[in-house]
Design a protein around this motif. Structure first.
Motif, short mmCIF file in Angstrom:
data_model
loop_
_atom_site.label_atom_id
_atom_site.label_comp_id
_atom_site.label_asym_id
_atom_site.label_seq_id
_atom_site.Cartn_x
_atom_site.Cartn_y
_atom_site.Cartn_z
N ALA A 100 0.84 -1.20 0.00
CA ALA A 100 0.00 0.00 0.00
C ALA A 100 0.87 1.25 0.00
N ILE A 101 1.17 1.73 -1.19
CA ILE A 101 2.06 2.89 -1.30
C ILE A 101 1.32 4.17 -1.65
N SER A 102 0.04 4.06 -1.99
CA SER A 102 -0.72 5.26 -2.31
C SER A 102 -1.43 5.78 -1.07
N THR A 103 -1.76 7.08 -1.10
CA THR A 103 -2.54 7.67 -0.01
C THR A 103 -3.89 6.97 0.06
N TRP A 104 -4.33 6.61 1.26
CA TRP A 104 -5.59 5.92 1.42
C TRP A 104 -6.75 6.84 1.04
N GLY A 105 -7.75 6.26 0.37
CA GLY A 105 -8.98 6.99 0.10
C GLY A 105 -9.84 7.03 1.35
N GLN A 106 -11.08 7.49 1.17
CA GLN A 106 -11.98 7.61 2.32
C GLN A 106 -12.63 6.28 2.68
N GLY A 107 -12.51 5.31 1.80
CA GLY A 107 -13.11 4.02 2.06
C GLY A 107 -14.61 4.05 1.83
N THR A 108 -15.21 2.88 1.88
CA THR A 108 -16.66 2.77 1.74
C THR A 108 -17.15 1.76 2.76
N GLN A 109 -18.23 2.12 3.44
CA GLN A 109 -18.71 1.32 4.57
C GLN A 109 -19.68 0.23 4.11
N GLY A 110 -19.39 -0.97 4.51
CA GLY A 110 -20.33 -2.06 4.29
C GLY A 110 -20.92 -2.48 5.63
N THR A 111 -22.23 -2.45 5.74
CA THR A 111 -22.90 -2.80 6.99
C THR A 111 -23.85 -3.95 6.74
N VAL A 112 -23.73 -4.98 7.56
CA VAL A 112 -24.57 -6.17 7.42
C VAL A 112 -25.37 -6.31 8.70
N SER A 113 -26.67 -6.12 8.58
CA SER A 113 -27.50 -6.13 9.78
C SER A 113 -28.92 -6.48 9.43
N THR A 114 -29.62 -7.10 10.39
CA THR A 114 -31.03 -7.36 10.21
C THR A 114 -31.82 -6.12 10.62
#
Length: 114
Positions: A100-114
């Motif tokens: 991982a040599i690049s600047t991290w992005g903001q990411g994306t949230q995955g939520t698994v819930s009932t």
């Protein structure tokens, strides 16, 4: 360097699916091994899926058979198809080169819930 923007996260029920996308800018994207990483609250970021320049893939055991990583070098895109999602898959997902040599992005949230 490669700049990264992740998208596609959301809320799904157990057993559901999400398709994550990563848009990478930079003319040398096609020269890098790429991966999807996940990070749960309070834990270190973990590499879960890898795709080589030619499309070869590897996965950690916890997602093997459920997740599929792919890339489109012509579009500078990396994807993560996540099926049969479990509550333990609730994380923020990031893409990056390997290592991982690049600047991290903001990411994306995955939520698994009932």
């Amino acid at each position: 360097q490669v700049q990264l923007v992740e998208s596609g996260g959301g809320l799904v029920q157990p057993g559901g699916s999400l398709r994550l996308s990563c848009a990478a800018s930079g003319s040398i994207f096609s020269m890098y091994l790429m991966g999807w990483y996940c990070q749960a609250p309070g834990k270190q970021r973990e590499l879960v899926a890898t795709v080589t320049i030619s499309g070869g893939t590897q996965y950690v055991d916890s997602v093997k058979g459920r997740f599929t990583i792919s890339r489109d070098n012509a579009k500078n895109m990396v994807y993560l198809q996540m099926n049969s999602l479990k509550p333990d898959d609730k994380d923020i997902y990031y893409c990056n080169t390997i290592p991982a040599i690049s600047t991290w992005g903001q990411g994306t949230q995955g939520t698994v819930s009932t």
